[in-house]
Design a protein around this motif. Sequence first.
Motif, mmCIF file in Angstrom:
data_model
loop_
_atom_site.group_PDB
_atom_site.id
_atom_site.type_symbol
_atom_site.label_atom_id
_atom_site.label_comp_id
_atom_site.label_asym_id
_atom_site.label_seq_id
_atom_site.Cartn_x
_atom_site.Cartn_y
_atom_site.Cartn_z
ATOM 1 N N SER A 39 0.810 -1.332 0.066
ATOM 2 C CA SER A 39 0.090 0.111 -0.261
ATOM 3 C C SER A 39 0.317 1.227 -0.212
ATOM 4 N N HIS A 54 -9.466 -7.428 0.556
ATOM 5 C CA HIS A 54 -9.951 -6.300 1.615
ATOM 6 C C HIS A 54 -8.950 -5.275 1.456
ATOM 7 N N SER A 81 -7.120 -1.596 0.386
ATOM 8 C CA SER A 81 -7.738 0.157 0.019
ATOM 9 C C SER A 81 -5.863 1.253 -0.305
ATOM 10 N N HIS A 123 -10.157 1.478 -3.020
ATOM 11 C CA HIS A 123 -10.118 1.033 -2.069
ATOM 12 C C HIS A 123 -11.213 -0.192 -2.939
#
Length: 393
Positions: free
Chosen positions: A83, A351, A353, A358
């Motif tokens: 991320s 999940h 993001s 997201h």
Amino acid sequence: WIRPFFLAAPTSTLHSFLRRVCAMLGTGRLFVSLCAALAAPAVAESLALAGEELHCIGGRAHVVRYSLEGPPARDANLGQRVSDLKRVEVTLEPAPARGPECSPGVGGTPSADKQVCFGANQDATCTSAKVDIPLPDNIQCKDCFVGASADLYAKVNYSFTKLYDVEVGMRDVYLRTAASADIAEAKVGTPISGSKLLDSNQTIVILDKLVGCPICLRMKISVRVPAVLDYALHAGGQMEAVAGAEVDVHLGDQAIRWDYIKGWEKINNTTTVLVKPLLSASASGHASLNVDLATSLLVDVDDIIWFRTDAKPAFQLKLSPSGSGSAIKKDGQMCIDGDADFTLSHEADLHWSLLMAHEFHHWGPTQDFSWSQKDALHKCAGSSDRDETELIV
């Protein structure tokens, strides 16, 4: 539009301009996120790297191929999460041809023919129990274990603004489970039941490595194999016996894939189930024994996606001096007969993001395989006649 327009400006000039813009926008949460995204190229050099690295996982060769874009890691020992980067395309694949490079040393056994083994109370071969497990009421579980051997793989592909696709799974999965009870000291005439969590609900870190330095992406893949044994025993008389069953399942490839166009896609192959009774007895008696061993194989890729395979073998067994059905009857010979069931289901969760982008999606649980057969098991002590039942679907 503002980022590509100003990319050609000198770093100091662009940084100064962005600070003035952010000051005018204010301190709201949306503006803070926007300013962080705009300012990132101005305060840190962005690199683009591509390559591959060999990693030995459980003594087995795997290759990580990567194409990364982002700033250099501030701390090369800690690395960066996916991320933290602008673009990530990374895959982990088995590399059996490079197995000798993961051998224990000169003269060692190449690992190209071995898979990663994980489970609960499994021995080094991944096919037998490591130790006996004590149960309440003076019962010993003699062959209680779960052993799963497979090659893990994962793929992640995203840019600064979009997750394109992600895939995680296991190839050529073999699942072996067994449970048998030593009932020599069991209470006579009193039904006994209970549950036992095997020593498997721990996180097993399969890979936790830095790739693509100086960007230094930290890639982490972990596995959990929770397993619960449920049992019910009713001994009608005192007996010296160890009774139970084992199941050997070839699940083939088990994987899940998500992409931004098609959504979820389940990947699986034909399932082969082999069940076998376990019996060792030196004295006659009557007893019934029901055994369930619910097992999950959960693979987690860096807190982006997890994929779980749930398997539940179940056996309903009866012990008697002469057996039942088509059992071979011999005076004083102890026999075991019973039914067998096996179900397989899957579940996944995505999940991902990154700043304001997201993707949160859940799939399952979905049961996609079920097998049940009466009189699937029969064995008499000292005999191997008709002691296995196999079903290919």
